[in-house]
Design an enzyme around this catalytic site. Structure first.
Site, PDB file in Angstrom:
ATOM      1  N   PHE A 156       0.860  -1.184   0.000  1.00 56.03           N
ATOM      2  CA  PHE A 156       0.000   0.000   0.000  1.00 56.03           C
ATOM      3  C   PHE A 156       0.901   1.242   0.000  1.00 56.03           C
ATOM      4  O   PHE A 156       1.876   1.297   0.757  1.00 56.03           O
ATOM      5  CB  PHE A 156      -0.862  -0.039   1.260  1.00 56.03           C
ATOM      6  CG  PHE A 156      -1.952   0.992   1.299  1.00 56.03           C
ATOM      7  CD1 PHE A 156      -3.123   0.814   0.577  1.00 56.03           C
ATOM      8  CD2 PHE A 156      -1.816   2.136   2.064  1.00 56.03           C
ATOM      9  CE1 PHE A 156      -4.135   1.763   0.625  1.00 56.03           C
ATOM     10  CE2 PHE A 156      -2.826   3.083   2.115  1.00 56.03           C
ATOM     11  CZ  PHE A 156      -3.984   2.893   1.397  1.00 56.03           C
ATOM     12  N   ARG A 161     -13.048  -4.204  -6.810  1.00 52.68           N
ATOM     13  CA  ARG A 161     -12.643  -5.001  -5.649  1.00 52.68           C
ATOM     14  C   ARG A 161     -13.858  -5.307  -4.765  1.00 52.68           C
ATOM     15  O   ARG A 161     -14.676  -4.423  -4.492  1.00 52.68           O
ATOM     16  CB  ARG A 161     -11.620  -4.175  -4.876  1.00 52.68           C
ATOM     17  CG  ARG A 161     -10.960  -4.870  -3.736  1.00 52.68           C
ATOM     18  CD  ARG A 161      -9.841  -4.020  -3.190  1.00 52.68           C
ATOM     19  NE  ARG A 161     -10.348  -2.868  -2.441  1.00 52.68           N
ATOM     20  CZ  ARG A 161      -9.668  -2.234  -1.486  1.00 52.68           C
ATOM     21  NH1 ARG A 161      -8.458  -2.626  -1.175  1.00 52.68           N
ATOM     22  NH2 ARG A 161     -10.180  -1.208  -0.854  1.00 52.68           N
ATOM     23  N   TYR A 207     -10.300  -0.668  11.452  1.00 55.26           N
ATOM     24  CA  TYR A 207     -11.550  -0.205  10.813  1.00 55.26           C
ATOM     25  C   TYR A 207     -11.915  -1.017   9.580  1.00 55.26           C
ATOM     26  O   TYR A 207     -12.981  -0.828   9.028  1.00 55.26           O
ATOM     27  CB  TYR A 207     -11.467   1.284  10.444  1.00 55.26           C
ATOM     28  CG  TYR A 207     -10.247   1.666   9.640  1.00 55.26           C
ATOM     29  CD1 TYR A 207     -10.210   1.464   8.267  1.00 55.26           C
ATOM     30  CD2 TYR A 207      -9.126   2.211  10.254  1.00 55.26           C
ATOM     31  CE1 TYR A 207      -9.082   1.794   7.533  1.00 55.26           C
ATOM     32  CE2 TYR A 207      -7.999   2.551   9.523  1.00 55.26           C
ATOM     33  CZ  TYR A 207      -7.975   2.327   8.161  1.00 55.26           C
ATOM     34  OH  TYR A 207      -6.867   2.653   7.444  1.00 55.26           O
ATOM     35  N   LYS A 208     -11.031  -1.918   9.125  1.00 53.87           N
ATOM     36  CA  LYS A 208     -11.342  -2.738   7.944  1.00 53.87           C
ATOM     37  C   LYS A 208     -12.105  -3.985   8.400  1.00 53.87           C
ATOM     38  O   LYS A 208     -13.222  -3.873   8.875  1.00 53.87           O
ATOM     39  CB  LYS A 208     -10.052  -3.036   7.180  1.00 53.87           C
ATOM     40  CG  LYS A 208      -9.477  -1.767   6.534  1.00 53.87           C
ATOM     41  CD  LYS A 208      -8.136  -1.970   5.846  1.00 53.87           C
ATOM     42  CE  LYS A 208      -7.673  -0.654   5.225  1.00 53.87           C
ATOM     43  NZ  LYS A 208      -6.254  -0.676   4.833  1.00 53.87           N
ATOM     44  N   ASP A 241       2.573  -5.829   7.682  1.00 46.22           N
ATOM     45  CA  ASP A 241       1.354  -5.039   7.744  1.00 46.22           C
ATOM     46  C   ASP A 241       0.177  -5.989   7.555  1.00 46.22           C
ATOM     47  O   ASP A 241       0.079  -6.669   6.527  1.00 46.22           O
ATOM     48  CB  ASP A 241       1.388  -3.956   6.662  1.00 46.22           C
ATOM     49  CG  ASP A 241       0.250  -2.958   6.858  1.00 46.22           C
ATOM     50  OD1 ASP A 241      -0.836  -3.389   7.297  1.00 46.22           O
ATOM     51  OD2 ASP A 241       0.453  -1.772   6.563  1.00 46.22           O
TER      52      ASP A 241
HETATM   53  C1  LIG Z   1      -5.596   0.675   4.791  1.00 45.98           C
HETATM   54  C2  LIG Z   1      -4.121   0.642   4.800  1.00 45.98           C
HETATM   55  C3  LIG Z   1      -3.378   1.692   5.339  1.00 45.98           C
HETATM   56  C4  LIG Z   1      -4.047   2.937   5.841  1.00 45.98           C
HETATM   57  O1  LIG Z   1      -3.317   3.582   6.816  1.00 45.98           O
HETATM   58  P1  LIG Z   1      -4.043   4.630   7.785  1.00 45.98           P
HETATM   59  O2  LIG Z   1      -2.941   5.306   8.483  1.00 45.98           O
HETATM   60  O3  LIG Z   1      -4.952   3.856   8.677  1.00 45.98           O
HETATM   61  O4  LIG Z   1      -4.838   5.567   6.932  1.00 45.98           O
HETATM   62  C5  LIG Z   1      -1.991   1.550   5.410  1.00 45.98           C
HETATM   63  N1  LIG Z   1      -1.378   0.432   4.943  1.00 45.98           N
HETATM   64  C6  LIG Z   1      -2.074  -0.585   4.392  1.00 45.98           C
HETATM   65  C7  LIG Z   1      -1.361  -1.797   3.894  1.00 45.98           C
HETATM   66  C8  LIG Z   1      -3.458  -0.509   4.278  1.00 45.98           C
HETATM   67  O5  LIG Z   1      -4.154  -1.487   3.704  1.00 45.98           O
END
Ligand SMILES: *Cc1c(COP(=O)(O)O)cnc(C)c1O
Length: 402
Positions: A118, A361, A214-215, A189
């Site tokens: 990400f 997705r 939150y996911k 992660d």
């Molecule tokens: C959703 C996601 C994020 C988002 O980071 P936030 O700081 O919570 O906005 C970061 N890394 C990955 C791999 C994600 O899927």
């Protein structure tokens, strides 16, 4: 045995919606509004500052929640009790874990990641490298090349286990053992793993892991992130973000920093008490299941979805691994007009999302999605695709969040 009909009934779902985006933002646990009202009125309202010592549903104090609630997540990711803490956002926890890991391998300068990561994780690494200004290099390879890129130059391998676009999943225990063989540490992660697939941090010898709530975990928009530090590193890892609540004795108000015991040092500042109240209601539902049952149900749902879409929509190309063993809990299809197609689906109550350049997705979450939902979604997608119902100007207009 998990009663998935029961867990489904514990979430609020708007009328007419089939929600296939719980991989981005989980739905509202029905218990959360009342619990948040109680946290506001009975705790914030009545207890005021004494809530830090006696607030929370169990009366153990708001200050204890970032660790006590984190242990309930720890069970889902195979962490040892007392080695996970909640707080901040995932991007910040990525930075903290990476900085701590780099400091433990001081003679090396390469951070290894892959191009399926990400962007925020890669951005945070770039920012840290620029700030340290000590000749660190971020080496980004294709996901299938990570293993061969593990050389003795690598200080830290920073990988997102499940690819946010395609759902492709790395073999975490295998990569950890390979990384350790060359003397590298690992940062995982778990954004698309926690609550999606079984993870065994302890059994796979992970060093550091981070994730959001939150996911798949359904903690609500902006709910706090978590960080895991392996017990063997807990007393040596430097927290990098040395905030007062990670201090050994925050209320001694010592002018110089001393890291707290173990995972406590990864705390930074004041915990988000109201957000934790909502998260707690989601964790109550998670307590009703096991990741093994979630995984089995998730594979059944994703396999069913792929079979249904491939039978009805020849214009969509599967972007996710066909082998369920290599896939997280989401399914993606490529389609050149994927953005417009997704808007047309959302207008008809099938909510997924779009990831540039052409990925549609769909996330599958057995806690509140069942086979009937999959079949209904497939029927709507089939109709939208066959009749090109997406081909309208209003579906092509991009919103800020896709
Ligand atoms: C959703 C996601 C994020 C988002 O980071 P936030 O700081 O919570 O906005 C970061 N890394 C990955 C791999 C994600 O899927």
């Amino acid at each position: 045995m998990t009663d998935f009909a029961r867990t489904k009934a514990l979430f609020h779902m708007p009328e007419g919606v089939i929600y296939l985006d719980g991989n981005s933002l989980g739905p509202l646990p029905k218990a959360a509004p009342a619990r948040m009202t109680q946290a506001m009125q009975d705790e914030w309202g009545e207890m005021l500052i004494t809530g830090w010592n006696r607030g929370g549903r169990d009366g153990a104090g708001w200050m204890a929640q970032p660790v006590s609630m984190a242990d309930r997540i720890g069970r889902l990711i195979g962490a040892e009790p007392g080695h996970v803490v909640l707080g901040d956002t995932l991007s910040i926890k990525v930075y903290q874990a990476l900085a701590a890991a780099l400091k433990m391998v001081p003679e090396r300068r390469v951070i290894l990641s892959d191009n399926g990561n990400f962007p925020s994780d890669l951005y945070m690494a770039e920012g840290l490298i620029g700030f340290l200004d000590k000749g660190y290099e971020l080496r980004v390879v294709a996901p299938e090349e990570v293993e061969e890129a593990l050389t003795e130059e690598v200080a830290v391998m920073m990988i997102t286990e499940v690819d946010y676009r395609t759902g492709r999943m790395h073999d975490m225990p295998h990569l950890i053992s390979k990384a350790h063989q060359v003397g590298a540490l690992t940062v995982w992660d778990l954004a698309h793993s926690a609550g999606a697939v079984p993870v065994d941090l302890s059994g796979s010898n992970a060093d550091f892991a981070v994730g959001c709530t939150y996911k798949y975990l359904n903690g609500g928009p902006g709910s706090p992130a978590f960080i895991y530090v392996a017990p063997r590193h807990a007393e040596t890892a430097a927290p990098a973000l040395s905030g007062w609540l990670g201090h050994e004795a925050p209320f001694a108000f010592d002018p110089s920093y001393r890291p707290g015991a173990g995972i406590e040092r990864m705390r930074v500042g004041t915990p988000p008490v109201l957000a934790l109240a909502a998260l707690e209601c989601a964790l109550d539902i998670w307590d009703m299941t096991t990741m093994a049952e979630i995984r089995a149900a998730s594979i059944a749902l994703t396999d069913r979805f792929i079979a249904g879409i491939e039978a009805a929509c020849p214009m969509l190309t599967l972007a996710s691994p066909r082998d369920a063993g290599q896939r997280g809990s989401q399914v993606s299809f490529r389609f050149a007009d994927g953005y417009a197609a997704m808007q047309a689906l959302i207008a008809r109550g099938v909510i997924g999302d779009f990831r540039a350049p052409d990925i549609m997705r769909f996330g599958f979450t057995p806690l509140y999605i069942d086979e009937g939902d999959v079949d209904a979604a497939v029927a709507i997608i089939a109709e939208v695709m066959a009749q090109k119902l997406w081909d309208r100007p209003e579906y092509r207009r991009r919103s800020r969040v896709t």
